[in-house]
Design a protein around this motif. Structure first.
Motif, short mmCIF file in Angstrom:
data_model
loop_
_atom_site.label_atom_id
_atom_site.label_comp_id
_atom_site.label_asym_id
_atom_site.label_seq_id
_atom_site.Cartn_x
_atom_site.Cartn_y
_atom_site.Cartn_z
N VAL A 1 -22.65 57.23 87.15
CA VAL A 1 -21.61 58.26 87.25
C VAL A 1 -21.01 58.45 85.86
N LEU A 2 -20.81 59.70 85.47
CA LEU A 2 -20.03 60.02 84.28
C LEU A 2 -18.61 60.36 84.72
N ALA A 3 -17.64 59.56 84.29
CA ALA A 3 -16.23 59.79 84.59
C ALA A 3 -15.60 60.48 83.39
N LEU A 4 -15.21 61.75 83.57
CA LEU A 4 -14.91 62.64 82.45
C LEU A 4 -13.43 62.71 82.08
N GLY A 5 -12.69 61.64 82.34
CA GLY A 5 -11.32 61.58 81.86
C GLY A 5 -10.26 61.96 82.87
N ASP A 6 -9.01 61.66 82.53
CA ASP A 6 -7.87 61.69 83.45
C ASP A 6 -8.20 60.81 84.64
N ASN A 7 -8.47 59.56 84.29
CA ASN A 7 -8.88 58.56 85.27
C ASN A 7 -7.70 58.02 86.07
N PHE A 8 -6.48 58.12 85.48
CA PHE A 8 -5.28 57.61 86.17
C PHE A 8 -4.10 58.54 85.84
N TYR A 9 -3.70 59.33 86.84
CA TYR A 9 -2.53 60.18 86.68
C TYR A 9 -1.26 59.37 86.89
N PRO B 1 -23.41 51.92 87.61
CA PRO B 1 -22.58 52.00 86.41
C PRO B 1 -21.76 53.29 86.36
N TRP B 2 -20.49 53.16 86.05
CA TRP B 2 -19.61 54.29 85.76
C TRP B 2 -19.36 54.30 84.26
N TYR B 3 -19.83 55.34 83.58
CA TYR B 3 -19.61 55.48 82.14
C TYR B 3 -18.38 56.35 81.94
N VAL B 4 -17.38 55.81 81.28
CA VAL B 4 -16.02 56.36 81.30
C VAL B 4 -15.61 56.85 79.92
N ILE B 5 -14.90 57.97 79.89
CA ILE B 5 -14.17 58.42 78.70
C ILE B 5 -12.74 58.73 79.11
N ALA B 6 -11.87 58.87 78.13
CA ALA B 6 -10.44 59.06 78.40
C ALA B 6 -10.06 60.53 78.35
N GLY B 7 -9.07 60.88 79.17
CA GLY B 7 -8.46 62.20 79.12
C GLY B 7 -7.06 62.12 78.56
N ASN B 8 -6.38 63.25 78.51
CA ASN B 8 -5.04 63.27 77.91
C ASN B 8 -4.06 62.39 78.69
#
Length: 362
Positions: A99-107, A135-142
């Motif tokens: 999975v690609l997790a494209l940010g704003d992982n935790f509001y 696997p979840w490959y994660v990046i950060a959002g604002n």
């Protein structure tokens, strides 16, 4: 070695060489705490993965952004819960290697530490399907940058499926079936590159807080794209390049990233930030917006701010309770399918390897 032994070495001319070796070793040990963080802080350039799906013919993955629940009970939204169930079904029926997790992982303000209960409440206890234990490959959002992003990186050492080695990094995969086509995904931090944004104001990034760090990432990205010989080259970030929705196109990415995507014939750019599903094509590059993991917005206020004819698909209705994208890469092409949380396929686009000049009709 004791201080007394070291003094004895000093007094003995015959042991001068041993004394020098010992003092050099002790000096090295004193420097080690300063050297080690420098080694660890550098972005990982390459992560190799060998995948074998049930047919042995393709790489399959899901892409979802803006899935980060709520900071108070029940710590998730109905859209997030429905999206998690839909992703589980899609991963089971269509296959998903990661999975690609494209940010704003935790509001709304990320997490405070690696022990933050939000990792359990908003991630582990929501995406529970067995098919999502990949696997979840994660990046950060604002919103992640409003908290402690390094805590999200550190959580990679806690969770078997959470992979977030650095703010930006590279993934490489070989398409099953032989030494043929390869897939490269460059995971970038668009907040580091462009700056943070306030969703309750105009939503536009205000420029990087760390200009030197933004420059390093851009140089890294340029080098990796120049060096890539992958048959399918993807770049994934949180902010969109093109979008017709609430936030619209990201000026910084239009200036800094889009020229690289076009020059190096990237296959596609994947993002979130706008809370809907979109597909656009422009100058030979596919643009995927998959930001409907937690909230859904139907705004198209920036419809006139994308190139004419670029928008091929848009879905922002709240009734399907969110959605995501499924991607399959074979020897011949990459197929992107937009799926609503309740299971219906909404739109499909087909992209050829980088060596083919024309896009196949979706």
């Amino acid at each position: 070695m004791s201080v007394r032994s070291l003094a004895a070495l000093r007094r003995t001319d015959a042991n001068t060489a041993d004394y020098r070796r010992v003092t050099m070793f002790l000096h090295f040990l004193s420097l080690w705490p300063h050297i080690f963080p420098v080694v660890m802080c550098c972005p990982r350039s390459v992560m190799h993965r060998n995948l074998q799906d049930r047919n042995g013919t393709s790489i399959r993955f899901l892409a979802v952004g803006d899935w980060g629940g709520l900071p108070h009970p029940p710590y998730s939204t109905p859209v997030q819960q429905a999206t998690a169930r839909g992703m589980g079904r899609a991963a089971q029926d269509m296959g998903a290697d990661f999975v690609l997790a494209l940010g704003d992982n935790f509001y709304f303000t990320g997490v405070d530490s690696v022990e933050d209960p939000r990792f359990q409440e908003t991630f582990e206890r929501v995406f529970t399907a067995r098919s999502l234990h990949v696997p979840w490959y994660v990046i950060a959002g604002n919103h992640d940058h409003h908290g402690d992003v390094r805590a999200q990186i550190a959580y990679s050492r806690v969770s078997e499926r959470w992979h977030f080695p650095e703010l930006y990094y590279e993934l490489k995969f070989g398409v099953p079936g032989g030494p043929g086509p390869t897939l490269t995904v460059l995971m970038v931090d668009t907040v580091l590159l462009c700056g943070s944004s306030d969703d309750f104001a105009d939503g536009g990034p205000r420029g990087p807080a760390d200009a030197a760090g933004a420059g390093r990432q851009l140089r890294w990205l340029r080098r990796r794209m120049e060096a890539s010989r992958a048959d399918f080259l993807l770049v994934a970030g949180h902010y969109p390049v093109w979008s017709v929705a609430e936030h619209g196109p990201t000026r910084c990415l239009l200036e800094e990233l889009r020229p690289l995507l076009v020059k190096h014939r990237a296959t596609a750019y994947l993002s979130g930030h706008d809370h809907n599903l979109q597909y656009l094509e422009e100058s030979g590059v596919g643009y995927v917006v998959s930001g409907a993991g937690n909230f859904v917005e139907n705004s198209t206020r920036h419809w006139a701010h994308v190139p004419p004819g670029a928008l091929r698909f848009f879905s922002g209705q709240s009734s399907p309770l969110g959605g995501f994208a499924h991607v399959e890469v074979t020897q011949e092409r990459m197929v992107i399918t937009f799926i609503q949380a309740r299971g219906s396929s909404l739109y499909r686009a087909s992209l050829p390897p980088r060596g083919v000049n024309l896009f196949a009709a979706p």
